[in-house]
Design an enzyme around this catalytic site. Structure first.
Site, PDB file in Angstrom:
ATOM      1  N   LEU A  47       0.840  -1.196   0.000  1.00 21.60           N
ATOM      2  CA  LEU A  47       0.000   0.000   0.000  1.00 21.60           C
ATOM      3  C   LEU A  47       0.878   1.250   0.000  1.00 21.60           C
ATOM      4  CD1 LEU A  47      -3.112   0.338  -0.055  1.00 21.60           C
ATOM      5  CD2 LEU A  47      -2.968   0.967   2.362  1.00 21.60           C
ATOM      6  N   GLY A  48       1.767   1.305  -0.983  1.00 20.93           N
ATOM      7  CA  GLY A  48       2.565   2.501  -1.190  1.00 20.93           C
ATOM      8  C   GLY A  48       1.774   3.518  -1.994  1.00 20.93           C
ATOM      9  N   ILE A  70       1.324   3.944  -5.266  1.00 22.95           N
ATOM     10  CA  ILE A  70       0.461   3.375  -6.302  1.00 22.95           C
ATOM     11  C   ILE A  70      -0.628   2.530  -5.667  1.00 22.95           C
ATOM     12  CG2 ILE A  70       0.372   1.938  -8.365  1.00 22.95           C
ATOM     13  CD1 ILE A  70       3.290   2.676  -8.893  1.00 22.95           C
ATOM     14  N   ARG A 120       4.937  -4.160   5.223  1.00 22.76           N
ATOM     15  CA  ARG A 120       5.751  -4.508   6.395  1.00 22.76           C
ATOM     16  C   ARG A 120       5.147  -3.989   7.686  1.00 22.76           C
ATOM     17  NH1 ARG A 120      11.695  -3.053   3.836  1.00 22.76           N
ATOM     18  NH2 ARG A 120      11.777  -4.797   2.338  1.00 22.76           N
ATOM     19  N   THR A 121       4.625  -2.780   7.669  1.00 23.32           N
ATOM     20  CA  THR A 121       4.008  -2.208   8.867  1.00 23.32           C
ATOM     21  C   THR A 121       2.671  -1.604   8.490  1.00 23.32           C
ATOM     22  OG1 THR A 121       5.165  -0.107   8.497  1.00 23.32           O
ATOM     23  CG2 THR A 121       6.217  -1.702   9.985  1.00 23.32           C
ATOM     24  N   ARG A 140       6.313  -6.453 -10.284  1.00 20.82           N
ATOM     25  CA  ARG A 140       7.417  -6.990 -11.064  1.00 20.82           C
ATOM     26  C   ARG A 140       7.194  -8.488 -11.208  1.00 20.82           C
ATOM     27  NH1 ARG A 140       8.699  -2.599 -12.724  1.00 20.82           N
ATOM     28  NH2 ARG A 140      10.723  -1.552 -12.492  1.00 20.82           N
ATOM     29  N   ASP A 142       0.638  -8.146 -16.013  1.00 18.66           N
ATOM     30  CA  ASP A 142       1.290  -7.124 -16.824  1.00 18.66           C
ATOM     31  C   ASP A 142       2.803  -7.296 -16.817  1.00 18.66           C
ATOM     32  OD1 ASP A 142       1.278  -4.780 -18.458  1.00 18.66           O
ATOM     33  OD2 ASP A 142       1.880  -3.582 -16.722  1.00 18.66           O
ATOM     34  N   GLU A 200      10.948 -11.035 -19.012  1.00 16.73           N
ATOM     35  CA  GLU A 200      10.357 -10.230 -20.090  1.00 16.73           C
ATOM     36  C   GLU A 200      11.371  -9.984 -21.207  1.00 16.73           C
ATOM     37  OE1 GLU A 200       8.807  -6.669 -18.340  1.00 16.73           O
ATOM     38  OE2 GLU A 200       7.536  -7.765 -16.924  1.00 16.73           O
ATOM     39  N   HIS A 203       3.561  -5.469 -20.293  1.00 20.01           N
ATOM     40  CA  HIS A 203       4.138  -4.496 -19.357  1.00 20.01           C
ATOM     41  C   HIS A 203       3.732  -3.072 -19.770  1.00 20.01           C
ATOM     42  CE1 HIS A 203       7.662  -3.859 -16.350  1.00 20.01           C
ATOM     43  NE2 HIS A 203       6.687  -2.976 -16.155  1.00 20.01           N
ATOM     44  N   GLY A 206       2.051  -0.869 -17.686  1.00 21.17           N
ATOM     45  CA  GLY A 206       1.696  -0.069 -16.520  1.00 21.17           C
ATOM     46  C   GLY A 206       1.777   1.430 -16.709  1.00 21.17           C
TER      47      GLY A 206
END
Length: 317
Positions: free
Chosen positions: A153-154, A156, A176-177, A233, A257, A262, A280, A282
């Protein structure tokens, strides 16, 4: 600044090349008849590197040939093609292109999810093949009443979540947190997240820390009605395990994607009707790639004008 020499190992958009040509002495490595000979002669003078994933790995082997290198400006938000730790140890700054592509990738993720769950490419082929005159297209699965899990949940991931809110689906996440600025349900492992949802969207960075984060155990937890969407990725997903899960009915479908090697996509994936495959895409719009290119140029100009980079990655900030 035209006396500052910049190396570009692989092609970038024409606008980026033109902008760098106007401000620096730009060397196009892919145009050299012998890259090794060129680097032996000119590498010691290169102070900047304009890199992308087409350039292959950027790490100690290349840094050794560029002893006065100060900055690597990467064309992309992901920089797993660059050994940022090795760069930091040598005092080399690495930059990427965050922010300018977040919305585009989030849009693509939603489109890929809908295409996968409603089987839109398959329906398109059905019409083109003239089959509709004989029988209606089979009913598809639905997004209704599903829980969507976001793995990462960064920036993007948050944009994807905001778009999903408009679809009235439950949203959960793992990283992670836990975050204190969202109300989505947090799960403390990828397996726990997969078990709690029936759509899993992967949008974590690449690299050794996330390699095969989505493995056979995660896919089994996702379940027979589960759908995987990977816009992260290819390395994030254990590709052979995914092929087995799709073939055996461990999960329902996947929208991909990105891939492990690749642009090579396994025949098994290409043959499956329960997979939607994209090359790919995106950030691959003219608008967004232009914005990414401008940020590559702006990072190099800022560095050699003012000694500061605009978007250094954490390892070298």
């Amino acid at each position: 600044m035209n006396d500052v020499q910049i190396l570009m190992p692989a092609p970038m958009p024409a606008a980026v090349i033109a902008a760098l040509d106007a401000r620096f002495t730009l060397h196009r490595l892919w145009e050299q008849p012998d890259a090794d000979v060129f680097l032996a002669e000119h590498g010691p003078h290169m102070r900047g590197l304009a890199a992308n994933t087409l350039a292959g790995p950027v790490g100690p082997a290349l840094f050794d040939r560029l002893p006065v290198l100060e900055i690597v400006a990467n064309f992309g938000v992901g920089y797993d093609n660059i050994d940022a730790g090795a760069a930091a140890a040598r005092g080399i700054t690495v930059t990427n292109t965050p922010g300018v592509l977040d919305a585009e990738v989030a849009d693509l993720a939603i489109g890929l999810l809908l295409a996968t769950i409603r089987r839109l490419p398959q329906a398109d082929r059905y019409v083109r093949d003239g089959k509709w005159v004989d029988a209606p297209f089979p009913l598809s699965p639905t997004l209704r009443d599903r829980t969507v899990g976001i793995l990462g949940l960064g920036a993007i991931g948050r944009q994807i979540a905001r778009r999903l809110e408009g679809f009235d689906v439950a949203i959960a996440y793992h990283q992670r947190t836990p975050r204190d600025d969202v109300s989505y349900a947090y799960h403390d492992s990828p397996v726990a997240l997969a078990a709690a949802c029936d759509v899993l969207i992967a949008i974590v960075p690449g690299g050794d820390g996330t390699r095969h984060l989505v493995d056979g155990a995660v896919l089994a937890a996702l379940g027979r009605d589960g759908i995987l969407v990977n816009v992260a990725r290819g390395s994030v997903v254990d590709q052979p395990a995914l092929i087995d899960a799709l073939r055996d009915g461990t999960i329902l479908a996947a929208g991909l994607d990105v891939y492990a090697d690749e642009p090579h996509v396994p025949d098994d994936l290409r043959a499956m009707e329960n997979v939607v495959l994209l090359p790919h895409l995106g950030s691959a719009s003219e608008h967004t790639r232009a914005a990414m290119g401008r940020l590559v140029v702006d990072n190099l100009v800022s560095w050699f004008d003012r000694g500061t980079a605009l978007t250094p990655v954490p390892e070298t900030a």
